[in-house]
Scaffold this motif. Structure first.
Motif, mmCIF file in Angstrom:
data_model
loop_
_atom_site.group_PDB
_atom_site.id
_atom_site.type_symbol
_atom_site.label_atom_id
_atom_site.label_comp_id
_atom_site.label_asym_id
_atom_site.label_seq_id
_atom_site.Cartn_x
_atom_site.Cartn_y
_atom_site.Cartn_z
ATOM 1 N N LEU A 147 -27.454 -2.117 -26.583
ATOM 2 C CA LEU A 147 -26.986 -2.867 -25.419
ATOM 3 C C LEU A 147 -26.215 -4.107 -25.839
ATOM 4 O O LEU A 147 -25.228 -4.494 -25.198
ATOM 5 N N ALA A 148 -26.646 -4.756 -26.925
ATOM 6 C CA ALA A 148 -25.918 -5.921 -27.430
ATOM 7 C C ALA A 148 -24.523 -5.508 -27.882
ATOM 8 O O ALA A 148 -23.534 -6.210 -27.638
ATOM 9 N N ASN A 149 -24.415 -4.351 -28.536
ATOM 10 C CA ASN A 149 -23.110 -3.876 -28.970
ATOM 11 C C ASN A 149 -22.223 -3.541 -27.780
ATOM 12 O O ASN A 149 -21.017 -3.816 -27.786
ATOM 13 N N ARG A 150 -22.832 -2.974 -26.743
ATOM 14 C CA ARG A 150 -22.075 -2.662 -25.526
ATOM 15 C C ARG A 150 -21.526 -3.927 -24.895
ATOM 16 O O ARG A 150 -20.370 -3.965 -24.448
ATOM 17 N N ALA A 151 -22.347 -4.978 -24.873
ATOM 18 C CA ALA A 151 -21.888 -6.257 -24.330
ATOM 19 C C ALA A 151 -20.767 -6.843 -25.185
ATOM 20 O O ALA A 151 -19.785 -7.385 -24.662
ATOM 21 N N LEU A 175 -29.062 -7.252 -19.380
ATOM 22 C CA LEU A 175 -29.879 -6.137 -18.907
ATOM 23 C C LEU A 175 -29.740 -5.942 -17.406
ATOM 24 O O LEU A 175 -29.712 -4.800 -16.920
ATOM 25 N N ALA A 176 -29.658 -7.036 -16.680
ATOM 26 C CA ALA A 176 -29.528 -6.929 -15.225
ATOM 27 C C ALA A 176 -28.179 -6.340 -14.830
ATOM 28 O O ALA A 176 -28.050 -5.723 -13.761
ATOM 29 N N GLY A 177 -27.181 -6.498 -15.681
ATOM 30 C CA GLY A 177 -25.856 -5.967 -15.385
ATOM 31 C C GLY A 177 -25.607 -4.580 -15.965
ATOM 32 O O GLY A 177 -24.485 -4.072 -15.883
ATOM 33 N N THR A 178 -26.644 -3.976 -16.544
ATOM 34 C CA THR A 178 -26.502 -2.655 -17.157
ATOM 35 C C THR A 178 -27.242 -1.618 -16.341
ATOM 36 O O THR A 178 -28.458 -1.728 -16.127
ATOM 37 N N ALA A 202 -31.314 -1.798 -16.473
ATOM 38 C CA ALA A 202 -32.098 -1.931 -17.704
ATOM 39 C C ALA A 202 -33.165 -3.007 -17.548
ATOM 40 O O ALA A 202 -34.250 -2.905 -18.126
ATOM 41 N N TRP A 203 -32.870 -4.035 -16.754
ATOM 42 C CA TRP A 203 -33.851 -5.093 -16.507
ATOM 43 C C TRP A 203 -35.042 -4.548 -15.724
ATOM 44 O O TRP A 203 -36.200 -4.883 -16.011
ATOM 45 N N ASP A 204 -34.775 -3.705 -14.734
ATOM 46 C CA ASP A 204 -35.861 -3.081 -13.968
ATOM 47 C C ASP A 204 -36.731 -2.228 -14.893
ATOM 48 O O ASP A 204 -37.971 -2.265 -14.811
#
Length: 425
Positions: A147-151, A175-178, A202-204
């Motif tokens: 996810l960090a790489n995606r960001a 995470l909230a935006g994924t 992802a946050w959920d």
């Protein structure tokens, strides 16, 4: 902390390293036999060209010079991937290749305060030393690293580098935006089931109960939840772990029903399979041979046979493996069919160092086995030093039907002496 280094538009980037004229142009790399587009530059994506678009649909744009289509050059891509890995190994505690263009990097022993600077150094050095642009994502777990790489790739404020801590405002924002479907290992069907549980991001998912996820879905999802929470649970497959079976196959450049050409194709696949066996110190007990016609050609008769030929004893010697493969081909070949693919699979593999020998084995047979082993080791050494295929059993004909169609392949700049870049004074 674990970093994920992802090479941007890798196949296209490899081509641009040696052909700067392609910078800024719409470029696509085609699959085997120039069938469809499997890699796209950002400029080609902007034109609306989707992954998997048949190449013939873009041929007019290519002929008019609006776009550039290239045949896949896997020898070049593999070598450039190895160069990227060599750079990463100089700055990390260990590298785990995930694919040809993605590698996980371990930062064990590094101070947390210096991770951001190290990640930016990697981002800069890989481009400097190889010419390949990359994005770098660093986090406590593999899943968060993804996810960090995606960001790092999609959010301009990170400029290609994102270091994500397990608990931070930035992590919550990412995470909230994924969407949950964009989390590593979550497919669309599972995402639909999670949506029924009111889990959309992802946050959920991070704030769900891991035990409940395991009971309701699977242990894999439980691990994903724990990884999102910052607890490492995943281990990638060891690239050096011996495979249980070895497959070598390839689609033909054009259809053929000629037995001689099929023999050549099977011979090449059997030899390559035997090389892979020796590389992982395994031996095969059986050889599977198969042929396939083109099922998308209903105007032609269809036939897709296969056969398994048992070896007299487990072996990694090219000669008995090749003999078994040719025996299998003779058994399944039928006239009147035009084949588009052939392949060889080595089955029932055993560890060479744990091979069970016969009590009736004679000293002469043991000596012959040692000589065979030395012969194959010499063959592999020569091919490694002098180039793949320097020493082989049988010489393939030029322009045979089974050879790949690659009319637009660029030179193999880094691995073939005769294709080195030439500079004129």
């Amino acid at each position: 902390m674990i970093g994920l280094i992802d090479c941007n538009n890798f196949y296209v980037s490899c081509e641009r390293v040696f052909q700067p004229r392609l910078e800024g142009r719409p470029v696509g790399v085609m699959s085997n036999n120039d069938g469809c587009v499997i890699a796209r530059s950002s400029e080609l994506k902007a034109l609306g060209v989707e992954m998997g678009t048949p190449a013939f649909e873009l041929q007019q744009w290519h002929d008019q010079g609006h776009i550039q289509l290239l045949s896949s050059n896997y020898e070049l891509y593999g070598d450039m991937s190895a160069r990227v890995r060599n750079v990463l190994e100089e700055f990390s505690a260990g590298v785990e290749p995930y694919s040809i263009d993605e590698m996980f990097v371990h930062f064990d022993g590094f101070e947390s305060a210096g991770i951001d600077a190290l990640a930016r150094t990697l981002h800069r050095r890989v481009r400097q030393f190889t010419g390949i642009p990359v994005c770098v994502g660093v986090a406590p777990t593999h899943t968060l690293g993804k996810l960090a790489n995606r960001a790092a790739k999609k959010l301009p404020e990170y400029a290609g580098v994102c270091v994500m801590q397990a608990d931070s405002t930035a992590t919550r924002h990412i995470l909230a935006g994924t969407a949950v479907s964009d989390v590593w290992g979550i497919g669309h069907r599972l995402a639909e089931k999670l949506a029924l549980q009111n889990i959309h991001t992802a946050w959920d998912l991070r704030h769900s109960d891991p035990h409940a996820m395991r009971r309701r879905f699977s242990v894999t999802l439980e691990r994903t939840v724990r990884e999102l929470q910052g607890t490492p649970c995943l281990e990638l497959n060891d690239e050096h772990r011996p495979r249980d079976r070895i497959m070598t196959s390839r689609s033909f450049g054009r259809l053929t029903g000629e037995l001689g050409e099929l023999r050549e194709a099977i011979r090449q696949h059997a030899q390559r399979g035997a090389e892979k066996l020796r590389q992982q110190a395994s031996q095969a007990r059986a050889v599977l041979v198969f042929l396939k016609t083109n099922r998308h050609r209903p105007d032609l008769p269809q036939y897709a046979p296969s056969v398994v030929v048992e070896l007299p004893e487990p072996s990694d010697d090219t000669r008995p493996i090749l003999a078994a493969a040719q025996q299998g081909l003779e058994a399944i070949y039928r006239r009147g069919y035009r084949f588009m693919k052939a392949g060889v699979m080595l089955l029932d593999l055993v560890d060479t160092n744990r091979q069970q020998l016969s009590l009736l084995d004679s000293p002469e047979r043991a000596e012959q086995r040692d000589r065979d082993h030395q012969l194959m080791a010499t063959l592999d050494t020569l091919n490694e030093r002098m180039g793949k295929g320097t020493v082989r059993l049988g010489v393939p004909r030029q322009n045979a039907a089974w050879q790949l169609r690659c009319a637009h392949r660029s030179p193999r700049w880094t691995t073939q002496w005769q294709e080195l870049r030439q500079v004129k004074a």
